[in-house]
Write a protein that holds these residues in place. Structure first.
Motif, PDB file in Angstrom:
ATOM      1  N   ARG A  37       5.156   4.668   0.977  1.00  0.00           N
ATOM      2  CA  ARG A  37       5.473   3.736   2.062  1.00  0.00           C
ATOM      3  C   ARG A  37       4.731   4.067   3.343  1.00  0.00           C
ATOM      4  NH1 ARG A  37       9.509   5.277  -0.675  1.00  0.00           N
ATOM      5  NH2 ARG A  37      10.383   6.640   0.912  1.00  0.00           N
ATOM      6  N   GLN A  38       4.270   5.287   3.514  1.00  0.00           N
ATOM      7  CA  GLN A  38       3.481   5.659   4.691  1.00  0.00           C
ATOM      8  C   GLN A  38       2.072   5.071   4.622  1.00  0.00           C
ATOM      9  OE1 GLN A  38       4.743   7.394   7.321  1.00  0.00           O
ATOM     10  NE2 GLN A  38       6.716   7.397   6.269  1.00  0.00           N
ATOM     11  N   GLN A  39       1.490   5.091   3.408  1.00  0.00           N
ATOM     12  CA  GLN A  39       0.127   4.604   3.214  1.00  0.00           C
ATOM     13  C   GLN A  39       0.070   3.117   2.860  1.00  0.00           C
ATOM     14  OE1 GLN A  39      -2.567   6.564   3.865  1.00  0.00           O
ATOM     15  NE2 GLN A  39      -1.012   7.992   4.559  1.00  0.00           N
ATOM     16  N   GLY A  40       1.178   2.576   2.361  1.00  0.00           N
ATOM     17  CA  GLY A  40       1.206   1.161   1.984  1.00  0.00           C
ATOM     18  C   GLY A  40       0.546   0.884   0.641  1.00  0.00           C
ATOM     19  N   ASN A  53      -3.121  -1.536  -2.420  1.00  0.00           N
ATOM     20  CA  ASN A  53      -2.438  -1.746  -1.153  1.00  0.00           C
ATOM     21  C   ASN A  53      -1.598  -3.015  -1.221  1.00  0.00           C
ATOM     22  OD1 ASN A  53      -1.973  -2.733   1.607  1.00  0.00           O
ATOM     23  ND2 ASN A  53      -3.308  -1.046   2.213  1.00  0.00           N
ATOM     24  N   VAL A  55       0.454  -4.032   1.510  1.00  0.00           N
ATOM     25  CA  VAL A  55       0.812  -4.455   2.865  1.00  0.00           C
ATOM     26  C   VAL A  55       0.300  -5.867   3.136  1.00  0.00           C
ATOM     27  CG1 VAL A  55       0.582  -3.940   5.330  1.00  0.00           C
ATOM     28  CG2 VAL A  55       0.834  -2.070   3.677  1.00  0.00           C
ATOM     29  N   ASP A  56       1.198  -6.728   3.632  1.00  0.00           N
ATOM     30  CA  ASP A  56       0.903  -8.127   3.976  1.00  0.00           C
ATOM     31  C   ASP A  56       0.468  -8.968   2.778  1.00  0.00           C
ATOM     32  OD1 ASP A  56       1.613  -7.901   6.662  1.00  0.00           O
ATOM     33  OD2 ASP A  56      -0.383  -7.223   7.231  1.00  0.00           O
ATOM     34  N   MET A  77      10.064  -0.078   5.559  1.00  0.00           N
ATOM     35  CA  MET A  77       8.669  -0.520   5.429  1.00  0.00           C
ATOM     36  C   MET A  77       8.353  -1.593   6.463  1.00  0.00           C
ATOM     37  SD  MET A  77       8.778  -0.612   1.271  1.00  0.00           S
ATOM     38  CE  MET A  77       7.567  -1.887   1.064  1.00  0.00           C
ATOM     39  N   ASN A  81       5.602  -1.786   9.780  1.00  0.00           N
ATOM     40  CA  ASN A  81       4.529  -2.748   9.505  1.00  0.00           C
ATOM     41  C   ASN A  81       3.765  -2.392   8.233  1.00  0.00           C
ATOM     42  OD1 ASN A  81       5.036  -4.417  11.777  1.00  0.00           O
ATOM     43  ND2 ASN A  81       4.021  -2.889  13.052  1.00  0.00           N
ATOM     44  N   LYS A  82       4.498  -1.945   7.215  1.00  0.00           N
ATOM     45  CA  LYS A  82       3.915  -1.557   5.922  1.00  0.00           C
ATOM     46  C   LYS A  82       4.598  -2.302   4.783  1.00  0.00           C
ATOM     47  CE  LYS A  82       1.152   1.824   7.291  1.00  0.00           C
ATOM     48  NZ  LYS A  82      -0.268   1.859   7.012  1.00  0.00           N
TER      49      LYS A  82
END
Length: 143
Positions: A37-40, A53, A55-56, A77, A81-82
């Motif tokens: 969750r830190q790196q996405g 990845n 994220v988004d 998360m 913003n992940k």
């Protein structure tokens, strides 16, 4: 507004209408065990989206796994913003649905096409309208 190539109906979901790129696999989803969750990114080596990845992205998976910890991790998360923009599942459990709602992540499941992971492929551009229970395919990924 872009015209849809195809509209897929699902069970009425929760969240706002979002548009984005699909990340799809016929695999399960646990926010606790599958993700960094830190790196996405997906971090469980045996997951079909390993090192991808999320994220988004419009995350498309077979089923949600896990309980309360996975649900509050969705909120974590989002606060970092992940988070994905939306979660689309063949089947979702109530705890993950509640977690997505708390995190402000749009969520939808039980699609008329049968297997949403077979219908949507990574790189497709879609619009998800949970209140209408619809996913609109706007662009197909190049294969």
């Amino acid at each position: 507004m872009t015209e849809a190539i195809k509209i897929i109906k699902g069970h009425r979901g929760m969240g706002k209408t979002v548009r984005g790129e699909v990340l799809s696999a016929n695999d399960g989803f646990s926010a606790r065990y599958d993700l960094d969750r830190q790196q996405g990114v997906f971090s469980r080596p045996k997951h079909k989206l390993y090192q991808q990845n999320y994220v988004d992205k419009i995350l498309v998976l077979n089923m949600a796994k896990g309980g309360v910890a996975s649900a509050w991790m969705l909120h974590q998360m989002a606060s970092m913003n992940k988070a994905p923009k939306s979660l689309l599942f063949n089947f979702v459990n109530p705890v993950i649905a509640q977690g997505a709602c708390l995190a402000g992540i749009s969520i939808l499941d039980r699609f008329d096409c049968g297997d949403i992971t077979a219908e949507l492929r990574t790189g497709d551009i879609v619009e998800v309208e949970p209140e209408a229970g619809e996913v609109r395919i706007l662009e197909r990924a190049l294969t």
